[in-house]
Every structure is written in C-alpha cells, then in structure tokens.
Scaffold this active site. Structure first.
Site, PDB file in Angstrom:
ATOM      1  N   GLU A 276       0.836  -1.051  -0.118  1.00 11.54           N
ATOM      2  CA  GLU A 276      -0.060  -0.016  -0.009  1.00 11.54           C
ATOM      3  C   GLU A 276       0.754   1.329  -0.004  1.00 11.54           C
ATOM      4  O   GLU A 276       0.484   2.152   0.766  1.00 11.54           O
ATOM      5  CB  GLU A 276      -0.836   0.004   1.136  1.00 11.54           C
ATOM      6  CG  GLU A 276      -1.898  -1.247   0.938  1.00 11.54           C
ATOM      7  CD  GLU A 276      -2.985  -1.138   1.951  1.00 11.54           C
ATOM      8  OE1 GLU A 276      -2.678  -0.510   3.312  1.00 11.54           O
ATOM      9  OE2 GLU A 276      -4.071  -1.835   2.078  1.00 11.54           O
ATOM     10  N   ASP A 355      -8.634  -8.795   4.100  1.00 11.02           N
ATOM     11  CA  ASP A 355      -8.334  -7.744   5.031  1.00 11.02           C
ATOM     12  C   ASP A 355      -9.336  -7.792   6.213  1.00 11.02           C
ATOM     13  O   ASP A 355     -10.020  -6.928   6.030  1.00 11.02           O
ATOM     14  CB  ASP A 355      -8.110  -6.694   4.473  1.00 11.02           C
ATOM     15  CG  ASP A 355      -7.762  -5.464   5.199  1.00 11.02           C
ATOM     16  OD1 ASP A 355      -7.139  -5.886   6.350  1.00 11.02           O
ATOM     17  OD2 ASP A 355      -7.735  -4.437   4.847  1.00 11.02           O
ATOM     18  N   GLU A 383     -12.385  -2.090  12.483  1.00 12.06           N
ATOM     19  CA  GLU A 383     -12.534  -1.386  11.424  1.00 12.06           C
ATOM     20  C   GLU A 383     -13.576  -1.704  10.528  1.00 12.06           C
ATOM     21  O   GLU A 383     -14.408  -1.204   9.969  1.00 12.06           O
ATOM     22  CB  GLU A 383     -11.315  -1.795  10.592  1.00 12.06           C
ATOM     23  CG  GLU A 383     -11.149  -0.880   9.229  1.00 12.06           C
ATOM     24  CD  GLU A 383      -9.843  -0.939   8.433  1.00 12.06           C
ATOM     25  OE1 GLU A 383      -8.745  -1.551   9.223  1.00 12.06           O
ATOM     26  OE2 GLU A 383      -9.896  -0.680   7.140  1.00 12.06           O
TER      27      GLU A 383
END
Lengths: 657, 657
Positions: A276, A355, A383
């Site tokens: 990323e 993820d 998250e």
C-alpha cells in the site's frame, strides 16, 4: 474531562483478594509490582500482605505467591507459566520467573470470591504462544486523512497528542496494567504506515520512546517500533536502502544499538514493506527475506525480534483483470521464501487472505511455512466490524480462527508462535468507544494466551470483573454479546463475499463501493448471480493454496461451507445452500433477522438502566441507537440492491425498496 | 514559481490597437484606467495616445474613445453600454459612463487587426443583464475536507493563503482586469459556506476586504461578501438571529453601515441559508423572504444588493422515500414567495433543478417568479464536468440554458436580471488548471453580457486573443473544444440521469455512488430499466412545475427529448429513443464513441507541439492523458454496470467487462 473508566480492573475486582491474608515471596521488579497491587488491595479491603519467609507471628496465609528457583520448576513452568495448587483451602501459586508470578497473580484475581476455597486442584498454566502483542496504528502527527489513530474508534492516542509524545504518560501505565492482566507481553507503539514524523522515533525520538517503555516495563511488556524500510535514505542520508548494501546493514546495526542503549528491553521492529505504498526490498530488486533479515540481524545481538508483515498485494489492480486475485497474494509472495528467514524474524500473517472482513477463510499461508516463525494478526479495532459503534464481540471469531484445523495435524494456533492484535484503545474515557468493546481487548489477551478457551467463558470473566456478579447484568450482556459477531455478519455482506462497505471510511453499506476500484475486492454480482470463482477448475486457483482436506472442500460447490461460499464460488441467486435456502432468500432472511436481533439488543440494554454505572449505560445507549440505525440501513441497501439486480421477490413478502 | 500566464490579454492582444493613433476624451477613474492601458500599448507598439480635445498639431486619430455627456446618449447607451461607429476608416466609440467606455475599449481590443478599417457600421452594445457576477467559493482558512477553494481545481486562492488575506494582492488586480475585459461587474470573494474565520470578514476582516476591493475598483467591479445568517448571534453576541427581531435588524444595519464606511462601492451580500447545514430563517420559524429582506434593508440605504440562493433542499433525505423529489425543492420553497422580496433582493437560481450536472433541464423556477429579481447561477468551475482535468468548453451549455424558451414569450435570459458564475480560477500559473479552461471564464463573461452570442464565435475570440491567429492552432482548439461538452456528456452519466460520480470528490465514475445516500440524487436502475419518474401521472409531479409547452413535453414519454429522458421517466432498457436506438444501446454506443473522441483530442493536441507556448502545451498534454484514462474508466464502469444489470449484450460486440 470524564473520569477514566477502570475497565476490567475496578477496585472491586481486587476486593476478594484484598480481604485475605496473602503471602508473597521473591524479589525483583515484577515481584514489587505484585507487592504494590497486593498492598493497595489489602489496605483497601482489610486483608494483609506478608512478604518473604513467614515468621511465627505471621498469620497463616490464605493465598501464597511463591517465586521458585528450583530447576524443575523452571523446566516445568517456563518463562511465563505458573502452577496453581489448592489444598485444604490454601491456595499457592508458584512461578519460576517474575513474569510467571505476575500472570499467576492475575489468574487469582480472575478466580473471584474466596479463591482459596473449593476443591483441591493442582494445575500448570503456560501460554500457548510466547509472542502476544498489540500493534498500535497511532500517528505522532495527526494524519490529514487517517487522523491520530489510523482505524481508531476511541478518540485520540494514549501516546501522542499535538504532534509529539505526551508529557503525561500515566494513562499508558494504566493501560500496561490492563494488558499485563490478560497476558499481553509486547506492544508496537506506532502505525505500520510510518510517515515522516513517526520515522524519527527511531532516532531523535528515542528519549520519548524510552519514556513510553518505562511505563510498560513494570508490567514486563516490551515496546516495539514500526520502522520505515527506507530509513537509511530518509534518516541516514545514504544513497540507498538496499538490504544487501554493507553501508545499509551498518546503518541499521548502529540504529539498533542506539535504541538498545536507551531501552535495554526493547522488543524489536515491526515492518510493513512493499505494501500500500510503503517502501520495501522490491525497490532494490531484493525479496522479503533479504529485507526482513537485514533488520533481524541488526537487533539479533540484543535479543530483538522483527515482525515482518505478509500483507503484500497489488493495490493498484485493474478491476477489469479477473486473473489477478488479491486473496492469493500473501501466499504467492511468501510461501516460496520458507526457510530463508532468520530465527528472530516473525512473519505476521493476517487471519484471512484479504483484510479483516467479518468472515474470511483462514489464510492458507499458515500451513505453507513450516520452517518460519509465524504470527497470526487479528484486528481488535473494529475497522470492518462496526467501528465500536456496533456491539460485536470478536472472541468467537478469533476462537474459530485459532482453533481452525488447517492441516490434518495442526490448528492455526499450533502453526504459529505469536498472536498479534491491532489495538482498539484510545484516549476515550471508556478506552474503546463502545464500553462493550473492552471485552474484545480482554478476550484478545486471554485467547492469545490460551486459544482453547471458550470465548463465552472468557466473556463471563470479563463481565464479572467489570460489572460484578449481578446475574441479571451477566445474562443481559451475554444475551447481547454471545452471538453478536454472527448478528453483525447477518446484516452486512453475505456468505463471505466481503467488502460491501463505503470506500475509505469502511463504515456502513455500499454494495458496489469497491466493485470498480483498484483494491482487488470484488463481488462480481450481476443480474444472474454473485461471488468470486477462486477454484482451480474455473477460477483463480486460490483453493489450490490450501492443504487437504480444505483444498477439496473449498473447491467443491457441494462441500464448501455456506458462510464462505461466495468467497470461493460464483453462483446463481437460485443456488441452494447447504442450509436448504437459496442464496437470494438467505440474503433477505439474514438481513431481516439481523435487524430484529439488534432491536432485541437495544431492548436488553435498556433493561440495564440503573443496574450499571450511568455513564456506561448512557454511552451504550447512544451506541445501540446508532447500531440499530446502521443495521437497518445495511438491511435495506443490501436487500434492495439484490432485489433490483435479481428481480426475485422475498418469499415472505417483506418490504424491500 | 512559474511565470503567470497572461490568459487572453497577452501583450500581443493589445498590439493592434497599440499601433494606431488613439484619442481618448473624458475623465474619471475608469477613463484613467483606459488611458493607462492605451499608454502602455501605444508605447510598446509605436502608436500614439491623444488625450482630450484635439489640437491642430495632433494627427487624425484612427480610433476615438469619447465620453459623452449628452442626455440622449445616456438614455440610449445606459450605464454600461457604448456605441461603435466606423465611418471612412475612422472608428469612434462613445459611452455615457466610464463603465461603458471601458467595455467599449475591450470591444475594440477584440476587433483585432486594424479595427478602424472595414465597412461603415453604427451599432450600440448594451448588456443583456445588469448583474454579471462571479462567486468565489474560497475559504480564508483551508477547510479540512474542502481545502482552500471549495470545488476549486486550480490551486489555492487568489485572495487568501495561510489563514488570512494575502499581503500581496497584485494578482487580484490582474484578475480584475481579465474579468473587466469580458464584462463581469461583481465578485463575491468568499465561499457561500461561511465558516467561522470567514464570517469575520464582515467585522474584524473589513480592512482586508477593503484592500481586495481596492484591486477591483479600477475595473469597476464591486465586491460582495458571503455572510452567515447567524452572524448576529455568532459575531454580535445576540441571543437570536430572528429576522423579525428589531435588535437583529439593527445589528445588520450597523454591520452594513460599517462595511460601506470602509468600502463605499461595496456590492452587497451573498447568502446560502437553510441549505446543506447553513443556518437560515427556518430556524426562527420565518421564511426566505423574511430572511432576504432583513439583509436587503440593511444594505438598501447604501445601494447594496443581496443575492439569496434558492439552492434549498432536504439533504438528509431517506433514499427509500420516493415521494420526496429534490428536483422540486427550489420551486416548492420559493415560487410561493413571489412578490414578497424587496427590490434589492436577487434570488439566485441554479440553472438546473438539482446541481450543475453535465445535463439537466432548466429550472422551472425561472418562470414562476415574475415579480422577483432573479439571477441564473452557472458553474464555471468544473465540479461535475471534469474538474479542469477534462477539456470541456461550457459555452454551448450556457448558451442553451440562457436561450432556452422556457415560456412562450421569454427565454431564461429574458426572465432574469443577472447571471452568476462560480469561478474556476486559483493561484495556478495558468489560472484555471487546464489552460483550455480559461475559455470558460472568458465565455462566461461574454455570454452573461450577451446570451445570444454564438458560443463557437466567442471561443474564436478567445483563441485569437490567447494564441494569436495561427489558423492551424485555431482549427485544432476548435476541433477539441467545440463539441467537448457533448463528448464529456457521452462518456459519463447517460440521458440526463446524472450523479453517477464518486461521492464527496465528484470526480470519476461510481454508478451507485449516490444511489443509497441522503442526497436525493438517484437513478433507480434495476435489472429491467432506469430513470426517475417525475411525471404528474405516475411520478413525483415535478413536470407540473413547468409552464406549457414544457409541462406536456416532459410529461410525455414520446415527446420528451432524449437528452433528459431519464431525468423525467423510468423506462425499460429496451425503450426506443427518439434517435431510434434503445436506451441500452445508446449507453454502450455513446460511451464507446466518447472515448474515441477523447483519443482524437489527444492526437490533435499533440499536433500543437512547437506551435504554442511550451508550458501551455505540456500542461495540456498532462491533462489530456488524464482525460483519456478517466474517460476510459467511465466507459468501462458504466457499460459494465449496465451490462451486468440488464444482461443485454452490445449489438456491436465490443468489450464490456
């Protein structure tokens, strides 16, 4: 400023022990930590602390904590274990180290009332994994997009404010005590995305890092830093960060030596490389073993460990390209490197291949690196699981992951030497935003220590410590949390397909939000069906990364478990699940049922009015109102999306928009 | 720091006039502004400026600018008009005011080479609208989400930097000259979303506002402030901002008096009230006439004008609720107030009923308030039209809007007294990001002055002034820009449906991005069809807001123009358009054609290498590469979305993913 909530260690939690006569032997910093705890508890509650060898005048202790120097005990109990013996209503805890005794002390705290009474027992407790760590994605300088804590849902950082390390770190000490009480023994104190200011913690910031480490030290928690792979260039002014360049190796050795001079018990580094946008060895034509070993060799002389994340994938994928499969990436990048990593490298693998979705299959990489130290990375911060506005107890998810029988001989837990969690705390008065999210922090530590624990029993420990033993409170909180992960799953993305969230923030529904992005997270829903074909026969071949029996199980449309069906297969909406329902009816039913379950949670929480602390009740009430609103939104958007696409009506005729 | 591009007034643009003998009569500040221009031009290019009445020794002037004090001229030419007479190769421009003479001066600049030569003519030019204004959505303090300029795509603000008004405002003077040259006579210098710092421009910031006004004054451009309706509370410490409270009225009178003391030619206020979270009269149980008149009466003694935006709608709509229609909102809120507004209120209405989409029908509100001064608001900044990364010449869109025959007797232009644009400039060296976006600023002013101008002819003016008269450059720029608005429309949202953009930033495609949001912007695409039923017969009834013939035209599926079909009707994908194509095939064809057209633009631009300034060429090249990438993304996402939903293949068998 609201008063800080004591989490699971309010004064009352120490009261049962504080009423007794307790003896403590041994010396050293950790024994003094225990002594301080016992002194405070007995002073508050009328008991008595006796130090060292008993004298004739001393009363007979109800509970004894003994530091043993016997070689047999050391061999038997190891560096962190302890033995608990109850005999004729005397309880004795023996450990060969201060660490073990500290863990034994909190074990007795968890036993609750009259720990010395009851049946005779003799049992040894040892952690399943030596590495039990929490990673903080905290930024020193608040990031313009990600804020002070990346993916943090509990206010600011405990460590940083206004662009630097806090002057007053006393709350870090309180936090360290909470972590020690559930067996966590390492923390990484800064975000794995290491921005400019944060990279300097390794150099100019060392005195501040040392102040943080000093808060963790009384609780034997080692501090790690996330570092930028490009530091030799960015901080050292070298022309390269090539891991094979001698000057680069020397730079890291010098950097590590300076850290250990300030912080002798420093844990080591955490690295997100070539991921990323972060720099890494690929930039120099090297591989991840070259990169990890570079850092590992710098900290090895000092006993340090490098956690090297396997979260490496192409985040600029073309959504049109169906041959690239992000699920394959960690395995494709790392499996071939097995055997190449130094002993003090730990390859840190996310629990699933993508993820941290509410539901993913476990990563096949855990079975593919038998000659490498691995850690499983779990996300305690919610998250993708409601961001601490939804009550979601993740203990059952982690229990399933850790106990998953990935090979015929071993569970995931048996294949790793560490468990790492992404922390969910901040400077919020309740630590975690939603007060019930404290249970996740608690359960993380307990399950990292012993993955075989029943998550519901762990929750019960947390409830009694936190709220006391009012059975009605216990029943309500169990009623809310026991199944809460499955409830969350039911009203969000169906059958393992994942990522139907708003891009960026990851809160709330957006079914097509990631469908045409470069992130590699697609569902491929069309008017006929949905799901990602990851089979070897007709898809991306990801199923081939699994050992048997999973390779065949996941490959087979008939055998694939319902909850991950759309992760592995693209099926028509009329496909009949193992449950007997069609996919489309499952989507409708689960989304309606999920909202009904949340409505029951709301009512259950209301019944606690007046039975628990008012601030906790109020904060919870506010969160449950939002959870109900949000779950309803999920239900209506997901159902409407699939109704518009499939044209198939709900068999029960409920309202779809 | 790159040198600032001179836009359409490079030295060469003034050269034809600068070579001649020019006479200028009259006095006053604006005549001196013209004199300065002429003095500079004649000095540079060998001509001669003669001031005042000619004396015997003076040469015969080629061009004469005359300030007339004749009563007949004042009546004939008005406050801003001018007469142009060419007789026997002598050109005379006569005006009754400095404003008129300044406009006449730039008219002659636009005539180019040898303006005094050619056929004899005698023509009067007067602006179609007295109010020709640019609104700047600039923030003093950079907003955490919206930045320095909200919806700005050309760098920072010309007015503000680092949280305050710039010390050096000389570039504002250059900007004022550019605006004056195309007839703009008012600017609002701060964002209609008035945040805390910006609200203080009205009080503490007045000396800085006066410095900005001083830059505009030589070009007779009046400065406006956007104000916060809640200022009496926020700045004045009053308990209310109720427009009917005498203390509130007094507060605004005092505030206005202070402004006019500092800035005697201050234009007035701009207000966004009760819109997207801004405060307004609704908070006090009052209506928008009460609110607008409150401010109008404060500035009326000083000759001020209040621009009150009609952009009022429910931005927390429930997407499930199909009875609420955002398109109806402006009319529903304002039409009933016709006749209630004071004379110096201008109700500012966006061109379309939603929000600056590439294609919308014109707002029916223009026909519904005959007793109210109205202004049409256009968006020069390309929020929804490619953000100055795509080359999109908006002149043709504005021409269509302004000339649209909304009633049997009047066009939109004929129904309004002002044209307002949201500015597209910033501190970018090219002013507008994409150098070709300068053409939009130019055309805005020209069409606000005279809506009947042919946008292609206006573009030609801009090309010659900016690039000179190289015919190849002209042909290429026309080839790129003439149809560029239609090209942009073709590869984005089809047939007037709008809002298939990424939420928040509004750049790039996201077909479902707004479909389940509170913003009231939906397409209702399902597996069978697409579009919003706004008919009276079966829909939201929005068509009923139009006068005939549009009410019937839009109501009728057979008569509704293709380009707004999906704005008014929900139709099956197989519905045959007036063009003869099905809706789905139109979607595919237009998206493929759009990308092909962009590819041609890229090639055309490349042909300019070496023929235009290198920095302009390079900046354009970079933008065209992005436009091609982005257009391709639009094509593929939109086509894939509708193929997945409809299941209908492209009749030409082209690649859809």
């Amino acid at each position: 400023m609201s008063p800080i909530h004591p989490a699971w260690l309010p004064q009352t939690a120490l009261a049962p022990l504080g009423r007794l006569v307790v003896r403590l032997t041994g010396d050293g910093a950790l024994v003094e930590t225990i002594a301080t705890e016992l002194r405070r508890a007995t002073a508050a509650h009328g008991g008595r602390l006796v130090r060292g060898t008993p004298r004739g005048a001393d009363p007979e202790p109800d509970v004894t904590f003994t530091s043993s120097t016997a070689a047999g005990d050391r061999a038997d109990l190891g560096a962190e274990g302890f033995r608990v013996v109850r005999h004729r209503e005397r309880l004795t805890v023996t450990a060969a180290t201060g660490d073990g005794l500290l863990q034994g002390f909190f074990h007795v705290v968890r036993l609750g009332h009259d720990p010395h009474r009851g049946e005779d027992v003799a049992v040894v407790h040892r952690p399943a994994h030596p590495l039990r760590m929490l990673d903080h994605w905290d930024n020193v300088e608040s990031h313009p997009v990600m804020g002070q804590v990346e993916r943090g849902y509990a206010g600011g950082s405990l460590f940083y404010a206004d662009g630097s390390v806090r002057e007053d770190l006393s709350r870090v000490g309180e936090y360290a005590r909470l972590l020690a009480s559930v067996g966590v023994n390492r923390v990484a104190i800064n975000n794995v995305n290491v921005h400019r200011t944060e990279s300097r913690l390794l150099t100019d910031g060392l005195p501040d890092v040392a102040r943080i480490a000093a808060q963790f030290r009384p609780w034997r928690i080692r501090v790690h830093l996330s570092v930028n792979f490009n530091s030799p260039v960015a901080l050292g002014g070298l022309a390269t960060s090539d891991p094979l360049a001698p000057a680069v190796q020397q730079w890291w050795r010098d950097a590590a030596a300076r850290v250990y001079q300030e912080i002798p018990d420093f844990g080591g580094f955490v690295v997100k490389a070539d991921s990323e946008g972060q720099p890494g060895p690929f930039g120099y034509g090297r591989d991840h073993a070259d990169g990890a070993n570079l850092l590992a060799r710098a900290v090895a002389p000092h006993g340090g460990v490098v956690f090297w994340r396997a979260f490496v994938y192409n985040h600029t994928q073309d959504w049109r390209d169906r041959s690239t499969d992000r699920a394959r990436a960690a395995y494709d990048h790392f499996a071939g490197l097995d055997g190449r990593f130094d002993d003090n490298v730990v390859v840190q693998v996310k629990n699933g291949p993508i993820d941290f979705q509410p539901r993913e299959p476990v990563s096949p990489l855990f079975a593919a690196m038998p000659r490498t130290s691995l850690a499983v990375e779990l996300q305690v911060t919610q998250e993708y699981t409601g961001q601490q506005r939804h009550a979601v107890y993740l203990g059952p998810q982690w229990g399933e992951v850790l106990q998953f029988p990935l090979t015929p001989r071993a569970s995931v837990s048996g294949l790793v030497s560490g468990v790492v969690g992404v922390s969910n705390v901040g400077d919020d008065p309740f630590w975690t935003g939603h007060p019930l999210a404290q249970a996740n922090l608690y359960a993380f530590g307990r399950l990292a220590w012993e993955p075989a624990l029943d998550p519901t029993a762990v929750l019960q420990e947390w409830i009694v410590l936190t709220f006391g033993d009012d059975p009605q409170v216990g029943a309500v909180v169990h009623g809310i949390l026991d199944e809460s992960w499955l409830v969350y799953e039911s009203y969000t993305a169906p059958l393992g397909v994942g990522f139907m969230v708003r891009p960026g923030g990851h809160y709330g529904p957006d079914v097509d939000g990631y469908e045409y992005t470069p992130w590699g997270t697609y569902h491929f829903a069309d008017r006929d069906g949905i799901g990602v074909d990851r089979t070897m026969a007709t898809g991306t071949g990801y199923t081939g990364q699994y050992p048997e029996p999973w390779r065949s199980t996941y490959e087979s449309l008939a055998d694939c478990p319902d909850e991950v069906l759309l992760f592995f297969h693209h099926v028509p909406y009329g496909h009949v699940l193992r449950s007997g329902k069609t996919v489309i009816q499952h989507i409708y039913d689960s989304h309606f049922a999920g909202v009904e379950a949340v409505a029951k949670m709301v009512a259950a929480w209301e019944s606690l009015s007046g039975r628990i602390d008012q601030p906790v009740f109020e904060r919870g009430r506010e969160r449950f109102a939002e959870q109900l609103r949000s779950a309803t939104e999920w239900r209506d958007q997901v159902n409407t999306y699939f109704f518009r696409k499939s044209g198939i009506p709900d068999s029960a005729g409920r309202t779809i928009f």
